[in-house]
Design an enzyme around this catalytic site. Structure first.
Site, short mmCIF file in Angstrom:
data_model
loop_
_atom_site.label_atom_id
_atom_site.label_comp_id
_atom_site.label_asym_id
_atom_site.label_seq_id
_atom_site.Cartn_x
_atom_site.Cartn_y
_atom_site.Cartn_z
N GLY A 81 -60.99 -80.59 19.59
CA GLY A 81 -61.73 -79.57 20.34
C GLY A 81 -60.84 -78.35 20.54
N GLN A 86 -58.21 -70.47 24.28
CA GLN A 86 -56.97 -71.00 23.69
C GLN A 86 -56.51 -70.18 22.50
OE1 GLN A 86 -58.60 -75.23 23.54
NE2 GLN A 86 -56.44 -75.62 23.92
N CYS A 128 -53.85 -81.82 25.05
CA CYS A 128 -54.38 -80.47 24.90
C CYS A 128 -53.49 -79.70 23.93
CB CYS A 128 -54.40 -79.77 26.25
SG CYS A 128 -55.07 -78.11 26.19
N LEU A 129 -54.12 -78.98 23.00
CA LEU A 129 -53.35 -78.22 22.02
C LEU A 129 -52.51 -77.13 22.68
CD1 LEU A 129 -55.98 -77.88 19.14
CD2 LEU A 129 -54.01 -79.43 19.26
N HIS A 170 -63.52 -81.33 29.14
CA HIS A 170 -62.18 -80.75 28.96
C HIS A 170 -62.30 -79.32 28.41
CE1 HIS A 170 -57.82 -81.06 27.60
NE2 HIS A 170 -58.25 -80.04 26.89
N GLU A 171 -63.16 -79.14 27.40
CA GLU A 171 -63.30 -77.81 26.78
C GLU A 171 -63.99 -76.84 27.74
OE1 GLU A 171 -61.54 -77.35 24.27
OE2 GLU A 171 -61.23 -79.46 23.81
N HIS A 174 -61.65 -75.27 30.07
CA HIS A 174 -60.89 -74.15 29.50
C HIS A 174 -61.63 -72.82 29.73
CE1 HIS A 174 -57.40 -75.78 27.48
NE2 HIS A 174 -58.11 -76.70 26.85
#
Ligand SMILES: [Zn+2]
Length: 206
Positions: A81, A86, A128-129, A170-171, A174
């Site tokens: 994701g 991000q 998380c990236l 989660h997304e 963001h």
């Protein structure tokens, strides 16, 4: 870090979300192959903390150009994701693909919102990236119903459970400038953030 483990379904510690690292190859193929990769912002970049604004009709071209690049960047990371903030874009868009094998199932969600959430909660390990290498158990509603628009502007609804429910929440966080570490105790959060800062510093030295 090459291919992480691709575990079979277990009830615990199913490393999820952005940094799922499911893909053994990490190579973007298919529809996203020609897209140029976008650099993924890392904590503590302030752009990760801003609330993204809704996508309007005037943003349609930008979002259509952005989505394939976000997908390509997500596959290359590899992750499951990626939200627009991000990659430094303050629009309410995220992409995801929960496929474990090479068969791609990319999704682009524009202006997503949760319209219902289960009282039942579930705890899963998240990564998380934007916080590479950091994982922690996060508790969230087990099921959510999501409303969003697709790339063509069509209104869609999605009933999510399991890993999908965790990933969309989660997304969505963001898009509000919230990171999964914000959902941990201050003690655990500070520990992860310190560890990340140390690792990024060591990486910069190499
Ligand atoms: Zn994330």
């Amino acid at each position: 870090m090459a291919a992480d483990t691709t575990t079979a379904d277990t009830t615990t510690a199913d490393a999820t979300t952005d940094a799922g690292a499911r893909s053994a190859s990490g190579v973007a193929t298919g529809i996203v192959a020609p897209a140029e990769l976008l650099p993924i912002l890392l904590v503590p970049d302030p752009r990760l903390r801003a609330r993204a604004r809704p996508v309007g009709p005037a943003d349609a071209d930008e979002v259509r150009a952005l989505a394939p690049r976000m997908l390509a960047s997500m596959y290359a990371a590899p992750g499951i994701g990626l939200a627009a903030p991000q990659v430094g874009v303050g629009l309410r868009v995220f992409v995801m693909d929960l496929q474990k094998d090479d068969a791609k199932a990319p999704m682009v969600l524009v202006n997503p919102e949760i319209v219902a959430a289960s009282a039942e909660l579930v705890t899963r390990e998240e990564g998380c990236l934007s916080l590479p290498g950091q994982y922690a158990d996060v508790t969230r509603p087990a099921r959510v119903r999501l409303r969003y628009q697709d790339l063509a502007g069509a209104r869609c609804e999605l009933d999510a459970e399991g890993l999908l429910a965790t990933c969309v929440q989660h997304e969505l966080d963001h898009l509000d400038g919230v990171l999964f570490v914000d959902r941990l105790s201050a003690l655990k959060r500070n520990m992860l953030l310190r560890k990340l800062a140390k690792e990024l510093k060591a990486r910069a030295r190499d």
